[in-house]
Scaffold this active site. Structure first.
Site, PDB file in Angstrom:
ATOM      1  N   SER A   1       0.581  -0.714  -0.178  1.00  0.00           N
ATOM      2  CA  SER A   1       0.041   0.164  -0.467  1.00  0.00           C
ATOM      3  C   SER A   1       1.170   1.206   0.431  1.00  0.00           C
ATOM      4  O   SER A   1       2.132   1.044   0.279  1.00  0.00           O
ATOM      5  CB  SER A   1      -0.927   0.120   1.079  1.00  0.00           C
TER       6      SER A   1
ATOM      7  N   TYR B   1      -1.784  -0.983  10.182  1.00  0.00           N
ATOM      8  CA  TYR B   1      -2.155  -1.333   8.819  1.00  0.00           C
ATOM      9  C   TYR B   1      -1.182  -0.873   7.911  1.00  0.00           C
ATOM     10  O   TYR B   1      -0.148  -1.344   7.179  1.00  0.00           O
ATOM     11  CB  TYR B   1      -2.677  -0.777   8.574  1.00  0.00           C
TER      12      TYR B   1
HETATM   13  N1  LIG Z   1      -8.806  -1.424  -1.590  1.00  0.00           N
HETATM   14  C1  LIG Z   1      -7.722   0.119  -1.387  1.00  0.00           C
HETATM   15  O1  LIG Z   1      -7.637   1.574  -2.168  1.00  0.00           O
HETATM   16  C2  LIG Z   1      -6.270  -0.488  -1.326  1.00  0.00           C
HETATM   17  C3  LIG Z   1      -5.099   0.669  -1.122  1.00  0.00           C
HETATM   18  C4  LIG Z   1      -3.870   0.137  -1.379  1.00  0.00           C
HETATM   19  C5  LIG Z   1      -3.780  -1.096  -0.685  1.00  0.00           C
HETATM   20  N2  LIG Z   1      -4.357  -2.610  -0.819  1.00  0.00           N
HETATM   21  C6  LIG Z   1      -4.393  -3.455  -0.979  1.00  0.00           C
HETATM   22  O2  LIG Z   1      -5.037  -4.579  -1.170  1.00  0.00           O
HETATM   23  C7  LIG Z   1      -5.284  -5.705  -0.691  1.00  0.00           C
HETATM   24  C8  LIG Z   1      -6.320  -5.953  -0.931  1.00  0.00           C
HETATM   25  O3  LIG Z   1      -7.683  -4.914  -0.511  1.00  0.00           O
HETATM   26  P1  LIG Z   1      -8.913  -5.029  -1.416  1.00  0.00           P
HETATM   27  O4  LIG Z   1      -9.137  -3.374  -1.052  1.00  0.00           O
HETATM   28  O5  LIG Z   1      -9.201  -5.583  -2.206  1.00  0.00           O
HETATM   29  O6  LIG Z   1      -9.591  -5.692   0.489  1.00  0.00           O
HETATM   30  P2  LIG Z   1     -11.044  -6.955  -0.196  1.00  0.00           P
HETATM   31  O7  LIG Z   1     -11.191  -6.168   2.011  1.00  0.00           O
HETATM   32  O8  LIG Z   1     -11.659  -6.447  -0.749  1.00  0.00           O
HETATM   33  O9  LIG Z   1     -10.071  -7.879  -0.289  1.00  0.00           O
HETATM   34  C9  LIG Z   1      -9.229  -8.313   1.301  1.00  0.00           C
HETATM   35  C10 LIG Z   1      -9.292 -10.346   0.832  1.00  0.00           C
HETATM   36  O10 LIG Z   1      -8.423 -10.700   1.868  1.00  0.00           O
HETATM   37  C11 LIG Z   1      -8.889 -11.813   2.418  1.00  0.00           C
HETATM   38  N3  LIG Z   1      -8.818 -11.955   4.040  1.00  0.00           N
HETATM   39  C12 LIG Z   1      -8.793 -10.503   4.870  1.00  0.00           C
HETATM   40  N4  LIG Z   1      -8.228 -10.818   6.221  1.00  0.00           N
HETATM   41  C13 LIG Z   1      -7.535 -12.312   5.680  1.00  0.00           C
HETATM   42  C14 LIG Z   1      -7.399 -13.715   6.257  1.00  0.00           C
HETATM   43  N5  LIG Z   1      -6.882 -13.511   8.695  1.00  0.00           N
HETATM   44  N6  LIG Z   1      -6.875 -14.340   6.041  1.00  0.00           N
HETATM   45  C15 LIG Z   1      -7.550 -15.356   4.601  1.00  0.00           C
HETATM   46  N7  LIG Z   1      -7.911 -14.388   4.045  1.00  0.00           N
HETATM   47  C16 LIG Z   1      -7.986 -12.551   4.509  1.00  0.00           C
HETATM   48  C17 LIG Z   1     -10.762 -11.601   2.204  1.00  0.00           C
HETATM   49  O11 LIG Z   1     -11.583 -12.513   2.217  1.00  0.00           O
HETATM   50  C18 LIG Z   1     -10.593 -10.628   0.991  1.00  0.00           C
HETATM   51  O12 LIG Z   1      -9.915 -11.681  -0.151  1.00  0.00           O
HETATM   52  C19 LIG Z   1      -4.658  -5.761   1.104  1.00  0.00           C
HETATM   53  O13 LIG Z   1      -3.002  -5.896   0.821  1.00  0.00           O
HETATM   54  C20 LIG Z   1      -4.899  -4.368   1.081  1.00  0.00           C
HETATM   55  O14 LIG Z   1      -4.442  -3.792   1.768  1.00  0.00           O
HETATM   56  C21 LIG Z   1      -5.933  -1.596  -0.712  1.00  0.00           C
END
Ligand SMILES: NC(=O)c1ccc[n+]([C@@H]2O[C@H](COP(=O)([O-])OP(=O)(O)OC[C@H]3O[C@@H](n4cnc5c(N)ncnc54)[C@H](O)[C@@H]3O)[C@@H](O)[C@H]2O)c1
Length: 258
Positions: free
Chosen positions: A138, A151
Site C-alpha cells: 500500500s 496497517y
Molecule cells: N482498496 C484499496 O484502496 C487498497 C489500497 C492499497 C492497498 N490495498 C491492499 O490490497 C489488498 C486487497 O485489498 P482490497 O481492498 O481488495 O480488500 P478486500 O477487503 O476487498 O479484500 C481482502 C481479501 O483478503 C482476504 N482476507 C482478509 N483477511 C484475511 C485472513 N485473515 N485470512 C485469509 N484471507 C483474508 C479477504 O477474504 C478478501 O478476500 C490488501 O492487501 C490491501 O491492503 C488496498
C-alpha cells in the site's frame, strides 16, 4: 496470453483487488488457487472462472498450516507452482489510542507474517519453476494516514521484506520478489468501509482533485493489469522492486498550502 500455462496462488481473491488479479491471470492463460475468508463470494469467483482453471480454499491465512495447504492445493490441482500473489490483507483503521497490543499483533500477523509464511512454504516449488512472488502492499507503507497506524506499519514491513527477499531469493534460489503499492482503489469493501467511517453513501462520485486528479479513484482491474507484468516472464530478471500504482506521486509530493 502472457501467463500461458502458469500456476498462481492469489490470496484474498474472493473480493476486490485479489479477485481482479485472479480473473486477469486466468484471462492471460494461467490457472489459479483462489483463497479468502468469504465462502459464498469465493464460490462466485470460482463459478465465473470455471473449475478447470481455478481451485478454491476458504481459510484464515494465519491458521496453523494454511500456507502449506495453499501450496499443496496448487500442486494437487495443477501439478506445479509458478507464482504467489500475497494480496490478502486486513484493511483496518486505528490510531495509537484505539490500537491495543493484541490488535497490532493481529494486523502484523495477517499483513506481514502470513506473506512470509506463504513464501517460505512455496519456495521449494518456486525454485523448481524459476517462479516469482508479487506482494500487494500500500502507499501507506511510507508513513500512512493517521488513522491507519498498524496497517501502515504492516505494509512498511512488507515493503522491506520484498526488497530483502527480492535480493536474497533471486541470487540464491532464482526466485524474483516484487511489490505493487496500490493507491486508493474502489473495491466493493472500500465503498462500504468509507461509508461506515462517515462519508456519504456515494462518496466515490465526488472526490477532491488532490486525491483523485482524474475525478475517480483506481479500479481493481487497473491494479490487476499492473500485476500481470510482474508475474509474466516479460519482467525478466527484475527483482526487489516496489512500484506505486497511484494517480499522483507519493514520495516527494508537496501539495499546495492554499
Ligand atoms: N482498496 C484499496 O484502496 C487498497 C489500497 C492499497 C492497498 N490495498 C491492499 O490490497 C489488498 C486487497 O485489498 P482490497 O481492498 O481488495 O480488500 P478486500 O477487503 O476487498 O479484500 C481482502 C481479501 O483478503 C482476504 N482476507 C482478509 N483477511 C484475511 C485472513 N485473515 N485470512 C485469509 N484471507 C483474508 C479477504 O477474504 C478478501 O478476500 C490488501 O492487501 C490491501 O491492503 C488496498
Amino acid at each position: 496470453m502472457r501467463l500461458q500455462g502458469k500456476v498462481i496462488i492469489v490470496t484474498g481473491s474472493t473480493t476486490g483487488i485479489g479477485k481482479a488479479i485472479a480473473i486477469r491471470c486466468v484471462d492471460e492463460g494461467a490457472s489459479v488457487v483462489l483463497h479468502g475468508l468469504e465462502q459464498p463470494l469465493g464460490e462466485q469467483v470460482l463459478a465465473e472462472i470455471g473449475k478447470d482453471k481455478a481451485s478454491l480454499i476458504i481459510e484464515d491465512i494465519t491458521a496453523d498450516g494454511a500456507p502449506q495447504r495453499l501450496v499443496d492445493r496448487a500442486l494437487q490441482a495443477f501439478g506445479k507452482l509458478d507464482a504467489v500473489v500475497n494480496n490478502a490483507g486486513m484493511v483496518v483503521s486505528s490510531n495509537i489510542h484505539t490500537t491495543d497490543l493484541a490488535f497490532f499483533r493481529k494486523v502484523i500477523e495477517v499483513n506481514t507474517i502470513a506473506p512470509f509464511a506463504l513464501i517460505k512454504a512455496a519456495l521449494p516449488f518456486l525454485r523448481k519453476t524459476h517462479g516469482c512472488v508479487l506482494n500487494i502492499g500500500s502507499v501507506n507503507a511510507y508513513s500512512g494516514e493517521p488513522n491507519l497506524l498498524p496497517y501502515s506499519v504492516s505494509k512498511g514491513a512488507l515493503m522491506t521484506m520484498t526488497r530483502n527477499l527480492g535480493d536474497t531469493l533471486h541470487r540464491e534460489e532464482g526466485v524474483r520478489v516484487n511489490q505493487i503499492n496500490p493507491g486508493w482503489v474502489l473495491t466493493e469493501t472500500e465503498v462500504v468501509r468509507k461509508h461506515e467511517q462517515g462519508l456519504p453513501k456515494d462518496w466515490y462520485k465526488d472526490l477532491p482533485a488532490m486525491y483523485a486528479p482524474s475525478g475517480r479513484i483506481l479500479a481493481p482491474a487497473e491494479i490487476a493489469a499492473a500485476a500481470i507484468y510482474w508475474l509474466a516472464d516479460e519482467s525478466g530478471p527484475v527483482s526487489g522492486q516496489v512500484v506505486d500504482v497511484e494517480q499522483h506521486p507519493f514520495i516527494g509530493r508537496n501539495p499546495p498550502k492554499d
